[in-house]
Design an enzyme around this catalytic site. Structure first.
Site, short mmCIF file in Angstrom:
data_model
loop_
_atom_site.label_atom_id
_atom_site.label_comp_id
_atom_site.label_asym_id
_atom_site.label_seq_id
_atom_site.Cartn_x
_atom_site.Cartn_y
_atom_site.Cartn_z
N ASP A 156 30.90 44.30 40.86
CA ASP A 156 31.71 45.10 39.95
C ASP A 156 31.15 46.51 39.79
O ASP A 156 30.97 46.99 38.67
CB ASP A 156 31.82 44.40 38.59
CG ASP A 156 32.40 43.00 38.71
OD1 ASP A 156 31.73 42.14 39.30
OD2 ASP A 156 33.52 42.78 38.25
N TYR A 196 37.39 50.38 41.71
CA TYR A 196 38.18 50.52 40.47
C TYR A 196 39.17 51.68 40.55
O TYR A 196 39.55 52.26 39.54
CB TYR A 196 37.28 50.64 39.24
CG TYR A 196 36.62 49.32 38.89
CD1 TYR A 196 35.55 48.86 39.64
CD2 TYR A 196 37.08 48.54 37.84
CE1 TYR A 196 34.95 47.64 39.36
CE2 TYR A 196 36.49 47.32 37.55
CZ TYR A 196 35.42 46.87 38.31
OH TYR A 196 34.84 45.67 38.03
N ASN A 245 39.43 41.03 41.95
CA ASN A 245 40.80 41.33 41.53
C ASN A 245 41.14 42.82 41.66
O ASN A 245 42.30 43.19 41.84
CB ASN A 245 41.04 40.86 40.10
CG ASN A 245 40.01 41.38 39.13
OD1 ASN A 245 38.81 41.16 39.34
ND2 ASN A 245 40.44 42.05 38.08
N HIS A 286 34.17 35.66 43.21
CA HIS A 286 34.30 36.72 42.21
C HIS A 286 34.41 36.20 40.78
O HIS A 286 33.68 36.63 39.89
CB HIS A 286 35.50 37.62 42.53
CG HIS A 286 35.58 38.80 41.61
ND1 HIS A 286 34.60 39.77 41.57
CD2 HIS A 286 36.49 39.15 40.66
CE1 HIS A 286 34.90 40.67 40.65
NE2 HIS A 286 36.04 40.32 40.09
N HIS A 340 37.35 37.08 30.39
CA HIS A 340 37.76 36.28 31.56
C HIS A 340 37.42 34.81 31.37
O HIS A 340 37.11 34.11 32.33
CB HIS A 340 37.11 36.83 32.83
CG HIS A 340 37.41 38.28 33.09
ND1 HIS A 340 38.68 38.77 33.17
CD2 HIS A 340 36.58 39.34 33.28
CE1 HIS A 340 38.64 40.07 33.39
NE2 HIS A 340 37.38 40.44 33.46
N HIS A 375 32.86 39.74 38.13
CA HIS A 375 34.05 39.73 37.27
C HIS A 375 33.71 39.99 35.81
O HIS A 375 34.35 40.84 35.17
CB HIS A 375 34.80 38.42 37.44
CG HIS A 375 36.25 38.47 37.03
ND1 HIS A 375 37.05 39.58 37.25
CD2 HIS A 375 37.04 37.54 36.43
CE1 HIS A 375 38.27 39.32 36.79
NE2 HIS A 375 38.29 38.10 36.30
N HIS A 415 31.47 41.60 33.10
CA HIS A 415 30.58 42.76 33.22
C HIS A 415 29.32 42.59 32.37
O HIS A 415 29.10 43.29 31.38
CB HIS A 415 31.34 44.04 32.87
CG HIS A 415 32.54 44.23 33.73
ND1 HIS A 415 33.63 44.96 33.35
CD2 HIS A 415 32.83 43.74 34.96
CE1 HIS A 415 34.53 44.93 34.32
NE2 HIS A 415 34.07 44.20 35.29
FE LIG Z 1 36.90 41.41 38.43
#
Ligand SMILES: [Fe+2]
Length: 459
Positions: free
Chosen positions: A164, A195, A229, A314, A324, A351, A353
């Site tokens: 990430d 990102y 993602n 992930h 999440h 995923h 953070h």
């Molecule tokens: Fe993610």
């Protein structure tokens, strides 16, 4: 008798309480600054375009075959297709070998990419430093990489871990910190690259800046890619209906070398490790291609040659942060029993953070009628590590579920990276480094003992 019974029960409760306390994990009291993470501006030095007409930029490499004797070199030229040739050799001043790659472009809404080149270098000698050059005329740029030793059970090898990452000032801190550890021979990247999808219309200029940002590491050691993602880039509202378009054009993987039929799940062997990369957002239910591939791949793992079995994905299966939460649950239900059956040493995910490490636990006994649905200690199970703390624009996950679940060994909401240092067939030393400390400082450590050769209770 009644009083004695109550006293006994109270004593028992106290003892049980203490035992629970003793087994409880650590929620680190360290508090980093909580300011939001901000993307570096387009004119940041780490995004600088190399000088010279059509100079290669965004140079990065990844493993190109199953066993580490091939490398895929990728780069972008902005002005013209230019040359697809990579010149290479073992002497800095004599690049007598050459390989021919291919070039492509893609569009994304109102963005048109540069000329993206990929070139496979094959039949490389093991344990050797290679120098390589891309570009033409006055704009040639030269880099180097080191091939891994031959596959073997006692080959020491050091992997880095980042997830990430993004392209904020914190991302820069993470990457700079990681590069200070020059023992790592390859990076295991657990997904969510640039990102760019946080920008209007997924501004793909931010894919370019990210490519330039990571070049200082990724041009010199292979980054093993896991898809996240933020690589999906599926935006029907602007006519972008082909998922993964930027990532699949820019970041190849050696998927076919391991019998996979899709870019996003595959396997590589490197030194004493067998690394399985899973795709959290590609179908994995029974009968799907990913399911069938993983089932076959696990049977191919030879622990006598590659004792260390590492899985990357992930979306974490075990995650005690309030972010999440349980997103990885369906994949866990589908695949966790195989992780235990095949005695996977460690599963790395991103995923979320923040950082978290589990004990060796499993939750595979539930059968819809027996109510056995809690994680329990299991010496055949992997350690689960969430390392989604690269430093992206979305900021830290600071909110945790309380109390800390007993399966969670250590958790802390700081940015950082990790190192998995394989010593031999029985031991590996794992360290997690938060960005605020010097490189020599490890905020979390664990001596892993190998699940095949030395399955002690190590977590
Ligand atoms: Fe993610």
């Amino acid at each position: 008798m009644g009083y004695q019974r109550v006293a006994f029960l109270l004593a028992l409760i106290t003892v049980v309480g203490l035992a629970v306390q003793c087994n409880a994990g650590v929620t680190s009291t360290y508090r980093r600054r909580l300011a939001a993470s901000v993307d570096m501006p387009l004119d940041a030095d780490v995004f600088q375009i190399p000088s010279g007409y059509n100079a290669p930029q965004q140079v990065h490499i990844t493993q190109g075959d199953y066993d580490g004797t091939a490398v895929i070199v990728s780069w972008v030229t902005a002005d013209a297709p230019g040359s697809n040739t990579v010149k290479y050799g073992k002497s800095k001043n004599n690049l007598h070998l050459s390989a021919e790659g291919n070039v492509r472009q893609y569009t994304f809404y109102n963005y048109t990419s540069g000329y993206i080149h990929h070139c496979l270098l094959q039949n490389l000698e093991i344990d050797s430093t290679y120098y390589y050059a891309v570009g033409e005329n006055d704009s040639v740029r030269q880099f180097s990489f080191k091939t891994p030793p031959a596959i073997g059970p006692d080959v020491p090898y050091t992997f880095g871990l980042i997830g990430d990452l993004g392209q904020t000032y914190d991302s820069n801190s993470t990457l700079t910190h990681y590069k200070a550890n020059d023992d790592a021979g390859a990076l295991l990247f657990v997904g969510d690259f640039s990102y760019a999808d946080n920008y209007p219309n997924h501004d793909n200029v931010r894919w370019d800046t990210w490519g330039r940002f990571i070049e200082s590491s990724a041009a010199y050691q292979p980054w093993i890619w896991t898809v996240g993602n933020h690589e999906i880039d599926f935006v029907p509202s602007i006519g972008e209906t082909v998922p993964y378009k930027p990532m699949s054009n820019r970041y190849p993987t050696p998927y076919s070398a391991s019998g996979s039929t899709e870019l996003f799940y595959y396997s590589v062997r490197r030194a004493s490790a067998h690394i399985i990369v899973l795709a959290s957002y590609t179908a994995y239910g029974k009968y799907t291609p990913q399911y069938q591939w993983l089932q076959a791949e696990l049977k191919k793992v030879d622990r006598t040659q590659t004792p260390w079995l590492i899985v990357l994905l992930h979306s974490p299966w075990y995650n005690s942060y309030n972010y999440h939460y349980m997103e990885g649950e369906t994949m866990r239900v589908q695949f966790e029993a195989w992780m235990v059956q095949y005695k996977v040493d460690v599963v790395f995910a991103g995923h979320v953070h923040a950082y978290e490490r589990s004990h060796r636990i499993s939750n595979i006994n539930y059968n819809i009628t027996n109510a056995n649905c809690l994680p329990v200690p299991n010496n055949n199970a992997p350690v689960y590590i969430t390392i989604g703390d690269g430093g992206n624009i979305e900021g830290l996950a600071t909110n945790m579920t309380e109390p800390q679940p007993s399966y969670s060994a250590f958790r802390e909401a700081s940015f950082g990276h990790a190192i998995f240092d394989i010593k031999n067939r029985t031991h590996a030393y794992y360290t997690w480094h938060r960005n605020q400390d010097g490189n020599a400082v490890a905020a979390d450590t664990m001596w892993f003992t190998n699940r095949y050769f030395n399955p002690t209770n190590d977590s």
